[in-house]
Write a protein that holds these residues in place. Structure first.
Motif, PDB file in Angstrom:
ATOM      1  N   ASP A 150       0.807  -1.225   0.000  1.00  0.00           N
ATOM      2  CA  ASP A 150       0.000   0.000   0.000  1.00  0.00           C
ATOM      3  C   ASP A 150       0.836   1.268   0.000  1.00  0.00           C
ATOM      4  OD1 ASP A 150      -2.472  -1.047  -0.286  1.00  0.00           O
ATOM      5  OD2 ASP A 150      -3.018  -1.011   1.817  1.00  0.00           O
ATOM      6  N   VAL A 151       2.017   1.201  -0.630  1.00  0.00           N
ATOM      7  CA  VAL A 151       2.829   2.406  -0.734  1.00  0.00           C
ATOM      8  C   VAL A 151       2.155   3.426  -1.658  1.00  0.00           C
ATOM      9  CG1 VAL A 151       5.065   3.307  -1.527  1.00  0.00           C
ATOM     10  CG2 VAL A 151       4.961   1.189  -0.209  1.00  0.00           C
ATOM     11  N   GLY A 152       1.329   2.950  -2.571  1.00  0.00           N
ATOM     12  CA  GLY A 152       0.604   3.863  -3.462  1.00  0.00           C
ATOM     13  C   GLY A 152       1.231   3.920  -4.835  1.00  0.00           C
ATOM     14  N   PHE A 153       0.376   3.985  -5.860  1.00  0.00           N
ATOM     15  CA  PHE A 153       0.852   3.910  -7.240  1.00  0.00           C
ATOM     16  C   PHE A 153       1.805   5.055  -7.587  1.00  0.00           C
ATOM     17  CE2 PHE A 153       0.407   4.858 -11.787  1.00  0.00           C
ATOM     18  CZ  PHE A 153       0.777   3.636 -12.334  1.00  0.00           C
ATOM     19  N   GLU A 154       1.403   6.296  -7.285  1.00  0.00           N
ATOM     20  CA  GLU A 154       2.244   7.448  -7.635  1.00  0.00           C
ATOM     21  C   GLU A 154       3.597   7.377  -6.942  1.00  0.00           C
ATOM     22  OE1 GLU A 154      -0.828   7.600  -6.613  1.00  0.00           O
ATOM     23  OE2 GLU A 154      -2.036   8.679  -8.116  1.00  0.00           O
ATOM     24  N   THR A 155       3.573   7.003  -5.647  1.00  0.00           N
ATOM     25  CA  THR A 155       4.826   6.918  -4.891  1.00  0.00           C
ATOM     26  C   THR A 155       5.723   5.819  -5.443  1.00  0.00           C
ATOM     27  OG1 THR A 155       3.593   7.603  -2.924  1.00  0.00           O
ATOM     28  CG2 THR A 155       5.799   6.729  -2.581  1.00  0.00           C
ATOM     29  N   VAL A 156       5.134   4.679  -5.795  1.00  0.00           N
ATOM     30  CA  VAL A 156       5.917   3.570  -6.330  1.00  0.00           C
ATOM     31  C   VAL A 156       6.556   3.950  -7.663  1.00  0.00           C
ATOM     32  CG1 VAL A 156       5.790   1.230  -7.272  1.00  0.00           C
ATOM     33  CG2 VAL A 156       4.608   1.784  -5.141  1.00  0.00           C
ATOM     34  N   MET A 157       5.793   4.621  -8.535  1.00  0.00           N
ATOM     35  CA  MET A 157       6.336   5.019  -9.834  1.00  0.00           C
ATOM     36  C   MET A 157       7.509   5.988  -9.666  1.00  0.00           C
ATOM     37  SD  MET A 157       4.716   3.307 -12.102  1.00  0.00           S
ATOM     38  CE  MET A 157       4.700   1.996 -10.868  1.00  0.00           C
ATOM     39  N   GLU A 158       7.346   6.940  -8.747  1.00  0.00           N
ATOM     40  CA  GLU A 158       8.426   7.897  -8.493  1.00  0.00           C
ATOM     41  C   GLU A 158       9.641   7.191  -7.914  1.00  0.00           C
ATOM     42  OE1 GLU A 158       9.245  12.087  -6.047  1.00  0.00           O
ATOM     43  OE2 GLU A 158       7.225  11.187  -6.091  1.00  0.00           O
ATOM     44  N   LEU A 159       9.400   6.251  -6.994  1.00  0.00           N
ATOM     45  CA  LEU A 159      10.503   5.515  -6.380  1.00  0.00           C
ATOM     46  C   LEU A 159      11.254   4.682  -7.411  1.00  0.00           C
ATOM     47  CD1 LEU A 159      12.109   4.467  -3.943  1.00  0.00           C
ATOM     48  CD2 LEU A 159      10.301   2.760  -3.589  1.00  0.00           C
ATOM     49  N   GLN A 339      -6.016   1.049   1.497  1.00  0.00           N
ATOM     50  CA  GLN A 339      -6.431   2.054   0.514  1.00  0.00           C
ATOM     51  C   GLN A 339      -7.755   2.717   0.888  1.00  0.00           C
ATOM     52  OE1 GLN A 339      -4.772   3.203  -2.339  1.00  0.00           O
ATOM     53  NE2 GLN A 339      -3.067   2.113  -1.372  1.00  0.00           N
ATOM     54  N   ASN A 340      -8.584   2.041   1.694  1.00  0.00           N
ATOM     55  CA  ASN A 340      -9.839   2.653   2.130  1.00  0.00           C
ATOM     56  C   ASN A 340      -9.562   3.896   2.981  1.00  0.00           C
ATOM     57  OD1 ASN A 340     -12.664   2.780   2.317  1.00  0.00           O
ATOM     58  ND2 ASN A 340     -12.630   1.814   4.326  1.00  0.00           N
ATOM     59  N   ALA A 341      -8.459   3.883   3.718  1.00  0.00           N
ATOM     60  CA  ALA A 341      -8.075   5.055   4.504  1.00  0.00           C
ATOM     61  C   ALA A 341      -7.779   6.231   3.585  1.00  0.00           C
ATOM     62  CB  ALA A 341      -6.853   4.737   5.362  1.00  0.00           C
ATOM     63  N   LEU A 342      -7.208   5.938   2.429  1.00  0.00           N
ATOM     64  CA  LEU A 342      -6.910   6.987   1.462  1.00  0.00           C
ATOM     65  C   LEU A 342      -8.200   7.612   0.933  1.00  0.00           C
ATOM     66  CD1 LEU A 342      -4.387   8.221   0.122  1.00  0.00           C
ATOM     67  CD2 LEU A 342      -4.710   6.608  -1.752  1.00  0.00           C
ATOM     68  N   VAL A 343      -9.213   6.787   0.704  1.00  0.00           N
ATOM     69  CA  VAL A 343     -10.513   7.284   0.242  1.00  0.00           C
ATOM     70  C   VAL A 343     -11.154   8.176   1.311  1.00  0.00           C
ATOM     71  CG1 VAL A 343     -12.843   6.620  -0.456  1.00  0.00           C
ATOM     72  CG2 VAL A 343     -10.876   5.280  -1.238  1.00  0.00           C
ATOM     73  N   GLN A 344     -11.092   7.743   2.575  1.00  0.00           N
ATOM     74  CA  GLN A 344     -11.642   8.541   3.662  1.00  0.00           C
ATOM     75  C   GLN A 344     -10.934   9.890   3.772  1.00  0.00           C
ATOM     76  OE1 GLN A 344     -11.554   6.314   7.339  1.00  0.00           O
ATOM     77  NE2 GLN A 344     -12.376   4.484   6.370  1.00  0.00           N
ATOM     78  N   GLY A 369       2.808   0.799   4.353  1.00  0.00           N
ATOM     79  CA  GLY A 369       3.205   1.738   3.311  1.00  0.00           C
ATOM     80  C   GLY A 369       2.163   2.800   3.022  1.00  0.00           C
ATOM     81  N   ILE A 370       0.970   2.661   3.599  1.00  0.00           N
ATOM     82  CA  ILE A 370      -0.110   3.631   3.364  1.00  0.00           C
ATOM     83  C   ILE A 370       0.291   5.030   3.809  1.00  0.00           C
ATOM     84  CG2 ILE A 370      -1.239   3.231   5.587  1.00  0.00           C
ATOM     85  CD1 ILE A 370      -2.948   3.830   2.166  1.00  0.00           C
ATOM     86  N   VAL A 371       1.236   5.127   4.750  1.00  0.00           N
ATOM     87  CA  VAL A 371       1.722   6.436   5.199  1.00  0.00           C
ATOM     88  C   VAL A 371       2.249   7.230   4.017  1.00  0.00           C
ATOM     89  CG1 VAL A 371       3.421   7.630   6.635  1.00  0.00           C
ATOM     90  CG2 VAL A 371       2.307   5.576   7.491  1.00  0.00           C
ATOM     91  N   LEU A 372       3.064   6.598   3.196  1.00  0.00           N
ATOM     92  CA  LEU A 372       3.656   7.271   2.042  1.00  0.00           C
ATOM     93  C   LEU A 372       2.606   7.631   1.004  1.00  0.00           C
ATOM     94  CD1 LEU A 372       6.709   4.895   1.814  1.00  0.00           C
ATOM     95  CD2 LEU A 372       6.821   7.303   2.432  1.00  0.00           C
ATOM     96  N   ALA A 373       1.634   6.741   0.814  1.00  0.00           N
ATOM     97  CA  ALA A 373       0.584   7.005  -0.174  1.00  0.00           C
ATOM     98  C   ALA A 373      -0.234   8.225   0.216  1.00  0.00           C
ATOM     99  CB  ALA A 373      -0.316   5.775  -0.311  1.00  0.00           C
ATOM    100  N   ILE A 374      -0.607   8.320   1.491  1.00  0.00           N
ATOM    101  CA  ILE A 374      -1.411   9.450   1.968  1.00  0.00           C
ATOM    102  C   ILE A 374      -0.661  10.761   1.784  1.00  0.00           C
ATOM    103  CG2 ILE A 374      -2.350  10.527   4.064  1.00  0.00           C
ATOM    104  CD1 ILE A 374      -3.063   7.693   5.015  1.00  0.00           C
ATOM    105  N   ARG A 375       0.587  10.770   2.200  1.00  0.00           N
ATOM    106  CA  ARG A 375       1.366  12.011   2.142  1.00  0.00           C
ATOM    107  C   ARG A 375       1.627  12.441   0.716  1.00  0.00           C
ATOM    108  NH1 ARG A 375       2.347  16.216   2.037  1.00  0.00           N
ATOM    109  NH2 ARG A 375       3.889  17.518   3.093  1.00  0.00           N
ATOM    110  N   ASN A 376       1.955  11.495  -0.148  1.00  0.00           N
ATOM    111  CA  ASN A 376       2.356  11.835  -1.500  1.00  0.00           C
ATOM    112  C   ASN A 376       1.174  12.207  -2.386  1.00  0.00           C
ATOM    113  OD1 ASN A 376       4.739  12.138  -3.067  1.00  0.00           O
ATOM    114  ND2 ASN A 376       4.173  10.359  -4.287  1.00  0.00           N
TER     115      ASN A 376
END
Length: 424
Positions: A150-159, A339-344, A369-376
């Motif tokens: 759950d690092v997040g798609f955008e964060t993973v692509m950048e990484l 990812q539901n946390a990201l939606v909320q 990894g959701i921490v990085l997804a939320i922030r990014n």
């Protein structure tokens, strides 16, 4: 010095064995000097009231030895030996304040992210074992692992872009030590977008209002209690406002936390207008000279429109009574929901001026990894994370400690290898 060694030294601070040399003898000796001298000076002016004898002056040991008579049971002179024991016990209880804080907080992140590390790092280790060389197949599988965490798609692509560039720049051929490079790039990505401070916006000399929002079941009330405890430990007077007047038991739950922490809870009957509770709480906080008012709110996301209207009304009442308040709007999110946390977070961001995220139950998920997804993705700083059930397990978010917690075992092994090579 390598990035890995710099990070480890910063996060761990001085080693416990180095601090032990001065933690008991030196500190206790200093504390005894500070404690005994003012005690002797103050003894001559102290009095004790005995209901049978009345008020009598207490004489010092010196005066007592010179012949000023005083019944033994009425002499109240603190025993310096007893004080030394008290100071020594205090230092043992508060080692973190004498240099262990960096080490102990880092260990909290390491322990809190154990489930994520066991799931994610073990898979990365398996990947490294299967791929001896860094090639495109390796990158593709690593990408999948990061997405599963759950690092997040955008964060993973950048990484992945950063990793490919770094591998090419350093001409890296094998996969050994790849975790260190991943760690370094994750820290870079998070901190590059870290425009807002993770510090709470505390108003010096004025009442600070912190509004908590979030859906039911994310641990919002528990987090409020833990934050109240943290602020109280910092010397601030805190009052809680029970604004979740619709969920059964919410007011009682907040009262339990108020009793446990030792702070007052302003409340009304179930079903009351939350805005009215906030009005009463602000008046009470001003009257009592409180430093911080923490406000609980309802979280019925299934009635999204009504909930957001209610939050807007609460916000309006607070800002009418205190200009520029609330000074913080903290959104509590359950890390285990992924990812539901990201939606909320997206939903609440659209309806309220969220200033920070409190990510609860981070110790209970394998997808930290959701921490990085939320922030990014949302560009909202994660200000606190819940790393366990203890009162002090609510900790300010720290990027480097978080990343270290994700890769601790592999990073420790790699650092040991680096130090061994340097010694040869």
């Amino acid at each position: 010095m390598s990035f890995l060694k710099r990070m480890k030294e910063k996060l761990m601070g001085a080693k416990p064995e180095e601090l032990e040399v001065q933690s008991v003898e030196t500190i206790v000796e200093k504390q005894v000097d500070d404690v005994i001298e003012p005690t002797e000076r103050e003894v001559a002016d102290q009095t004790v009231v005995n209901p049978e004898v009345g008020e009598e002056p207490i004489v010092s040991e010196q005066a007592h030895q010179e012949g000023e008579s005083q019944p033994k049971e009425e002499i109240v002179v603190e025993d310096p030996t007893t004080e030394v024991v008290k100071v020594e016990e205090s230092q043992e209880e508060k080692k973190s304040k004498w240099g262990f804080s960096a080490f102990s907080i880092t260990e909290k992140f390491k322990a809190g992210l154990e489930k994520t590390r066991d799931s994610f790092t073990s898979k990365v280790n398996d990947l490294v074992a299967r791929y001896r060389t860094v090639d495109e197949d390796f990158f593709e599988e690593l990408e999948d692992l990061l997405l599963q965490a759950d690092v997040g798609f955008e964060t993973v692509m950048e990484l992945m872009d950063k990793l490919r560039f770094e591998v090419q720049r350093q001409n890296i051929k094998d996969t050994s030590g790849i975790q260190s490079i991943i760690s370094e790039k994750l820290v870079e990505i998070y901190e590059s977008s870290d425009e807002e401070s993770i510090e709470l916006n505390i108003q010096d000399g004025e009442l600070t209002v912190i509004l908590f929002v979030g859906v039911n079941g994310v641990g919002k009330t528990t987090t409020i209690g833990k934050l109240a405890h943290r602020l109280k430990q910092e010397g601030k007077s805190v009052i809680l406002a029970a604004g979740d007047t619709f969920r059964a038991g919410a007011i009682d739950q907040l009262q339990v936390w108020g009793d446990r922490v030792g702070v007052e809870v302003i409340k009304q009957a179930e079903g009351s207008d939350p805005a009215a509770v906030m009005y009463d709480a602000i008046r009470a906080a001003k009257t009592r000279g409180a430093d911080v008012l923490i406000c609980d709110t309802a979280g019925r996301l299934q009635n999204k429109v009504n909930l957001m209207n209610e939050l807007e009304k609460v916000h309006r009442v607070i800002s009418r009574e205190i200009p520029n308040a609330p000074h913080e709007v903290l959104l509590a999110l359950d890390a285990t929901t992924g990812q539901n946390a990201l939606v909320q977070a997206q939903t609440f961001k659209e309806a309220t001026n969220v200033t920070g995220i409190v990510l609860t139950k981070l110790d209970g998920t394998a997808k930290g990894g959701i921490v990085l997804a939320i922030r990014n993705k949302l560009h909202i700083p994660v200000k606190f994370v819940g790393l366990g059930e203890k009162m002090d397990d609510l900790q300010p978010f720290d990027t480097e400690r978080y990343v270290y917690g994700l890769f601790a075992d592999a990073l420790d092994q790699q650092l040991a290898k680096e130090e061994e090579l340097n010694e040869q």
